[in-house]
Design an enzyme around this catalytic site. Structure first.
Site, PDB file in Angstrom:
ATOM      1  N   THR A  52      14.069  13.910   4.761  1.00 37.57           N
ATOM      2  CA  THR A  52      14.185  15.382   3.606  1.00 37.57           C
ATOM      3  C   THR A  52      13.401  14.884   2.426  1.00 37.57           C
ATOM      4  O   THR A  52      12.636  15.737   2.201  1.00 37.57           O
ATOM      5  CB  THR A  52      15.634  14.874   3.076  1.00 37.57           C
ATOM      6  OG1 THR A  52      16.633  14.931   4.278  1.00 37.57           O
ATOM      7  CG2 THR A  52      16.095  16.623   2.392  1.00 37.57           C
ATOM      8  N   HIS A 129      24.346  20.196   3.790  1.00 28.85           N
ATOM      9  CA  HIS A 129      22.849  19.883   3.737  1.00 28.85           C
ATOM     10  C   HIS A 129      21.957  20.991   4.237  1.00 28.85           C
ATOM     11  O   HIS A 129      21.420  21.227   5.484  1.00 28.85           O
ATOM     12  CB  HIS A 129      22.738  18.620   4.826  1.00 28.85           C
ATOM     13  CG  HIS A 129      21.263  18.018   4.693  1.00 28.85           C
ATOM     14  ND1 HIS A 129      20.186  18.468   3.941  1.00 28.85           N
ATOM     15  CD2 HIS A 129      21.225  16.723   5.299  1.00 28.85           C
ATOM     16  CE1 HIS A 129      19.136  17.707   4.039  1.00 28.85           C
ATOM     17  NE2 HIS A 129      19.695  16.476   4.858  1.00 28.85           N
TER      18      HIS A 129
HETATM   19  N1   CP Z   1      18.131  14.358   8.470  1.00 26.08           N
HETATM   20  C1   CP Z   1      18.094  13.604   7.029  1.00 26.08           C
HETATM   21  O1   CP Z   1      18.770  14.062   6.096  1.00 26.08           O
HETATM   22  O2   CP Z   1      17.382  12.391   7.189  1.00 26.08           O
HETATM   23  P1   CP Z   1      17.229  11.509   5.994  1.00 26.08           P
HETATM   24  O3   CP Z   1      18.506  11.078   5.190  1.00 26.08           O
HETATM   25  O4   CP Z   1      15.989  10.598   6.278  1.00 26.08           O
HETATM   26  O5   CP Z   1      16.490  12.492   4.779  1.00 26.08           O
END
Ligand code: CP
Length: 306
Positions: A52, A129
């Site tokens: 992200t 998210h």
């Molecule tokens: N998909 C996702 O949020 O990955 P990260 O935690 O690496 O950002």
């Protein structure tokens, strides 16, 4: 000031528009290379991230803008006790747009109330998210060719998996979607999502603990990691972490054109042997994440200037 705190902050028409922009960026990247010249993105990550944060930063750099921020709260003055409100007040003096991840549910909403620039929720606790959901929707639309009329199985940690919560909310506004919920009983979807999203919108859904039972009917399989960082008790995590491990033999009864998604990081829930299977879409998903975030940054900056 327009922020993105929850995927439901965007209308279906706006999501369609973001997907169209992302597809145009993929087709014509040079046309977007300078469109954010002179603009700055701040990435404030109070919780770890690889995809992200780096996709947000790559997105802004590929738009011709600049980035600043921190990837570890211990390196920021929050470690000295500074509040989220004060941190955001300060950062919005330096940046034109902010992407923020925080372990506390609702922290990005608090941030938005104290910001003079758009705030994007880059993940808040076990809650939401939304930019992962935009990534997932872009991936499904590119891989399936549609966002209506398909069966999607969510497998693993449906209790703490914020990407699952956001994607189910988003899909509740499309037609012909069947949701299959595959998890151990202790990691079932929170009641509020079942009640306020699935039941309220009349989404067709089915609950099971058995991935193999439902495999043949799935068009999309959305695997998830058991979220160690959200458990209060390590013994519970150790008992549940390997509830589902996708190995090639488990795909014997799957559709030939199944799409396997995972927001990543994975720990043990998808064997690396699956990576070479043409049905594995999770690294395409990673790539798509940068393009949809480029589209989102463009949209929010344009609206902030209007
Ligand atoms: N998909 C996702 O949020 O990955 P990260 O935690 O690496 O950002």
């Amino acid at each position: 000031m327009r922020h993105l705190l929850d995927i439901m902050d965007l209308s279906v028409a706006e999501i369609d528009e973001l997907i169209a922009t992302a597809n145009d960026i993929i087709a014509r990247p040079a046309a977007y290379a300078d469109v954010c010249a002179g603009k700055k993105l701040a990435t404030l990550f109070f919780e770890p991230s690889t995809r992200t944060r780096l996709s947000f930063e790559a997105a802004m750099l590929d738009l011709g803008g600049k980035v600043l921020g921190f990837s570890d709260a211990q390196c920021s003055s929050s470690s000295k006790g500074e509040s989220v409100a004060d941190t955001i007040h300060v950062v919005s003096c330096y940046a034109d747009i902010i992407a923020m991840r925080h372990p506390k549910e609702g922290a990005p909403r608090v941030a938005s109330m104290h910001s003079e620039v758009p705030v994007i929720n880059a993940g808040d606790g076990g809650h939401n998210h939304p930019t992962q959901t935009l990534t997932d929707l872009l991936t499904i639309s590119r891989e399936l060719g549609r966002l209506n009329d398909f069966t999607i199985g969510f497998c693993g940690d449906l209790k703490f998996g914020r990407t699952v919560h956001s994607l189910i909310s988003a899909l509740s506004r499309y037609t012909g979607i069947k949701i299959v919920l595959i998890s151990p009983e202790e990691l079932e979807l929170p009641d509020y999502i079942q009640r306020d999203v699935i039941d309220k919108n009349g989404l067709e859904s089915y609950k099971t603990t058995d991935l193999l039972e439902v495999m043949p009917q799935l068009d999309v399989l959305y695997m998830t990691r058991v979220q160690k960082e959200r458990f209060f008790n390590e013994d519970d995590y150790l008992r549940l972490r390997d509830s589902y491990i996708l190995t090639p033999d488990k795909l014997d009864t799957a559709k030939k054109d199944l799409k396997i998604l995972h927001p990543l990081p994975r720990v043990n829930e998808i064997s690396v042997k699956i990576d070479a299977d043409p049905r594995a879409c999770y690294f395409k998903q990673v790539r798509n994440g940068k393009f949809i975030r480029m589209a989102l940054i463009l949209k929010l900056l344009k609206e902030a200037e209007a």
